[in-house]
Design an enzyme around this catalytic site. Structure first.
Site, PDB file in Angstrom:
ATOM      1  N   ALA A   1       0.873  -1.187   0.000  1.00  0.00           N
ATOM      2  CA  ALA A   1       0.000   0.000   0.000  1.00  0.00           C
ATOM      3  C   ALA A   1       0.905   1.231   0.000  1.00  0.00           C
ATOM      4  O   ALA A   1       0.813   2.102   0.867  1.00  0.00           O
ATOM      5  CB  ALA A   1      -0.956  -0.006   1.190  1.00  0.00           C
ATOM      6  N   LEU A   2       1.759   1.271  -0.988  1.00  0.00           N
ATOM      7  CA  LEU A   2       2.887   2.212  -0.981  1.00  0.00           C
ATOM      8  C   LEU A   2       2.450   3.663  -1.163  1.00  0.00           C
ATOM      9  O   LEU A   2       1.485   3.960  -1.858  1.00  0.00           O
ATOM     10  CB  LEU A   2       3.872   1.841  -2.098  1.00  0.00           C
ATOM     11  CG  LEU A   2       4.446   0.418  -2.003  1.00  0.00           C
ATOM     12  CD1 LEU A   2       5.413   0.171  -3.163  1.00  0.00           C
ATOM     13  CD2 LEU A   2       5.150   0.181  -0.670  1.00  0.00           C
TER      14      LEU A   2
ATOM     15  N   SER B   1       0.058   4.116   5.442  1.00  0.00           N
ATOM     16  CA  SER B   1      -0.923   3.295   4.709  1.00  0.00           C
ATOM     17  C   SER B   1      -2.262   3.327   5.440  1.00  0.00           C
ATOM     18  O   SER B   1      -3.317   3.225   4.832  1.00  0.00           O
ATOM     19  CB  SER B   1      -0.426   1.854   4.602  1.00  0.00           C
ATOM     20  OG  SER B   1       0.857   1.832   4.023  1.00  0.00           O
TER      21      SER B   1
ATOM     22  N   HIS C   1       7.217   5.502   1.605  1.00  0.00           N
ATOM     23  CA  HIS C   1       7.949   4.305   1.167  1.00  0.00           C
ATOM     24  C   HIS C   1       8.900   4.657   0.017  1.00  0.00           C
ATOM     25  O   HIS C   1      10.045   4.198  -0.020  1.00  0.00           O
ATOM     26  CB  HIS C   1       6.974   3.244   0.654  1.00  0.00           C
ATOM     27  CG  HIS C   1       6.010   2.725   1.673  1.00  0.00           C
ATOM     28  ND1 HIS C   1       4.669   2.993   1.618  1.00  0.00           N
ATOM     29  CD2 HIS C   1       6.195   1.947   2.770  1.00  0.00           C
ATOM     30  CE1 HIS C   1       4.061   2.387   2.638  1.00  0.00           C
ATOM     31  NE2 HIS C   1       4.955   1.754   3.353  1.00  0.00           N
TER      32      HIS C   1
HETATM   33  P1  AMP Z   1       5.176  -0.104   6.413  1.00  0.00           P
HETATM   34  O1  AMP Z   1       4.798  -0.531   5.036  1.00  0.00           O
HETATM   35  O2  AMP Z   1       4.162   0.761   7.084  1.00  0.00           O
HETATM   36  O3  AMP Z   1       5.652  -1.260   7.278  1.00  0.00           O
HETATM   37  O4  AMP Z   1       6.461   0.838   6.259  1.00  0.00           O
HETATM   38  C1  AMP Z   1       7.604   0.390   5.602  1.00  0.00           C
HETATM   39  C2  AMP Z   1       8.714   1.364   5.873  1.00  0.00           C
HETATM   40  O5  AMP Z   1       8.350   2.653   5.406  1.00  0.00           O
HETATM   41  C3  AMP Z   1       9.036   1.510   7.378  1.00  0.00           C
HETATM   42  O6  AMP Z   1      10.448   1.573   7.557  1.00  0.00           O
HETATM   43  C4  AMP Z   1       8.374   2.806   7.715  1.00  0.00           C
HETATM   44  O7  AMP Z   1       8.978   3.475   8.816  1.00  0.00           O
HETATM   45  C5  AMP Z   1       8.553   3.604   6.436  1.00  0.00           C
HETATM   46  N1  AMP Z   1       7.566   4.670   6.358  1.00  0.00           N
HETATM   47  C6  AMP Z   1       6.212   4.560   6.494  1.00  0.00           C
HETATM   48  N2  AMP Z   1       5.634   5.784   6.425  1.00  0.00           N
HETATM   49  C7  AMP Z   1       6.640   6.687   6.265  1.00  0.00           C
HETATM   50  C8  AMP Z   1       6.680   8.105   6.144  1.00  0.00           C
HETATM   51  N3  AMP Z   1       5.588   8.852   6.180  1.00  0.00           N
HETATM   52  N4  AMP Z   1       7.892   8.691   5.982  1.00  0.00           N
HETATM   53  C9  AMP Z   1       9.031   7.941   5.959  1.00  0.00           C
HETATM   54  N5  AMP Z   1       9.050   6.596   6.057  1.00  0.00           N
HETATM   55  C10 AMP Z   1       7.870   5.968   6.219  1.00  0.00           C
END
Ligand code: AMP
Length: 283
Positions: free
Chosen positions: A32-33, A186, A37
């Site tokens: 759900a990028l 997401s 991400h």
């Molecule tokens: P997730 O898919 O939510 O597990 O996130 C995957 C990676 O993206 C993790 O290292 C999160 O910390 C990073 N991430 C999620 N949202 C953000 C954001 N708004 N800014 C920077 N990195 C993010």
């Protein structure tokens, strides 16, 4: 972009890339990028020769009453976005591929995993550190990229890599926000328009702390009191925690004399959101 779901094939493809001599960067995600991400992917592109993104909605980091079944999924769109960013390998395994029947081995970072989000989400970080350890073994990255958005997770992954001697450099990238300040997530997709507006209270509470900190306030309790006031007129928001902690140990600090992390988690309706801010007294 190679799309792989098999662990053995992915390991072989990564070894083959590494044999060329360049640096291999890993960006772990649950899909759900969004731009948050993609900022990690771009940081990886800038520092590495081969980029591997993993996409796995990891069931072991969700509690029994959490949103695993309804977690947003958009695989085709995610593939398009990653292809456009020039990602080399997308590793998207099934749950059965990642967790074999009868698996009972966990990786736990004791002392950190019970703090901040770990307190309200028991077992969450055990799931995170177990799956990240698996990814590190399968892909063997030189560098792995995580977001500051998940500040407790970042501290725990840094400790994991250090304690288990993973030969990987951990890079933490800044929080990417919507134009009005809401940290991208997401889970923002769950918010209805009214909740989306109300969700700005998290960012507002951090901005309040930042203003007072810049004006010279160094007492954590007073900063936390100022932040929690922001939530008082918001009955639809249930504050989970607002803490000011050491960014490495996640222990609360009383006076901010070194780098500190102001971290907030709150339920907006039924959606749990997090955000944070680094406070630097030297700046
Ligand atoms: P997730 O898919 O939510 O597990 O996130 C995957 C990676 O993206 C993790 O290292 C999160 O910390 C990073 N991430 C999620 N949202 C953000 C954001 N708004 N800014 C920077 N990195 C993010």
């Amino acid at each position: 972009m190679k799309i792989l779901s098999n662990i053995t094939e992915t390991g072989a493809a990564c070894r083959c890339e590494r044999a060329k001599g360049g640096r291999l960067g890993l960006v772990p995600t649950m899909g759900a990028l969004h731009e948050g991400h993609l900022s990690l992917v771009r940081a990886a592109k800038a520092q590495c020769d081969t980029i591997v993104v993993s996409l796995f909605v990891n069931p072991t980091q969700f509690g029994p009453t959490e949103d695993l079944a309804k977690y947003p999924r958009s695989f085709d769109r995610d593939c398009e976005l990653l292809e456009r960013e020039g990602v080399d390998i997308l590793f998207a395994p099934s749950t059965e591929e990642m967790y074999r029947k009868g698996e009972g081995t966990w990786v736990v970072v004791e002392g950190l995993s019970e703090k901040l989000d770990g307190r309200s989400r028991p077992g969450h970080f055990r799931g995170v550190t177990t799956v990240v350890s698996k990814l590190f073994h399968i892909i063997e990255p030189d560098v792995a990229f995580f977001g500051q958005k998940d500040a407790a997770q970042s501290a725990i992954i840094r400790r994991l890599a250090r304690d288990l001697n993973f030969p990987v450099e951990i890079v933490i990238c800044p929080i990417v926000r919507e134009p009005d300040g809401l940290a991208m997530s997401s889970r923002n997709a769950y918010l209805n328009p009214d909740e989306r507006q109300r969700a700005l209270a998290l960012h507002r509470s951090l901005s309040r702390v930042e203003d007072e900190f810049r004006a010279g306030e160094r007492n954590a309790a007073r900063l936390i009191a100022a932040a929690t006031k922001v939530f008082a007129p918001e009955p639809q928001i249930r504050l989970d925690y607002f803490e000011i902690v050491d960014p490495d140990t996640l222990d609360p600090v009383e006076r901010i004399e070194h780098l500190a992390l102001a971290a907030v988690a709150a339920y907006v309706g039924s959606t749990r959101l997090i955000d944070n801010l680094i406070l630097n007294p030297k700046k």
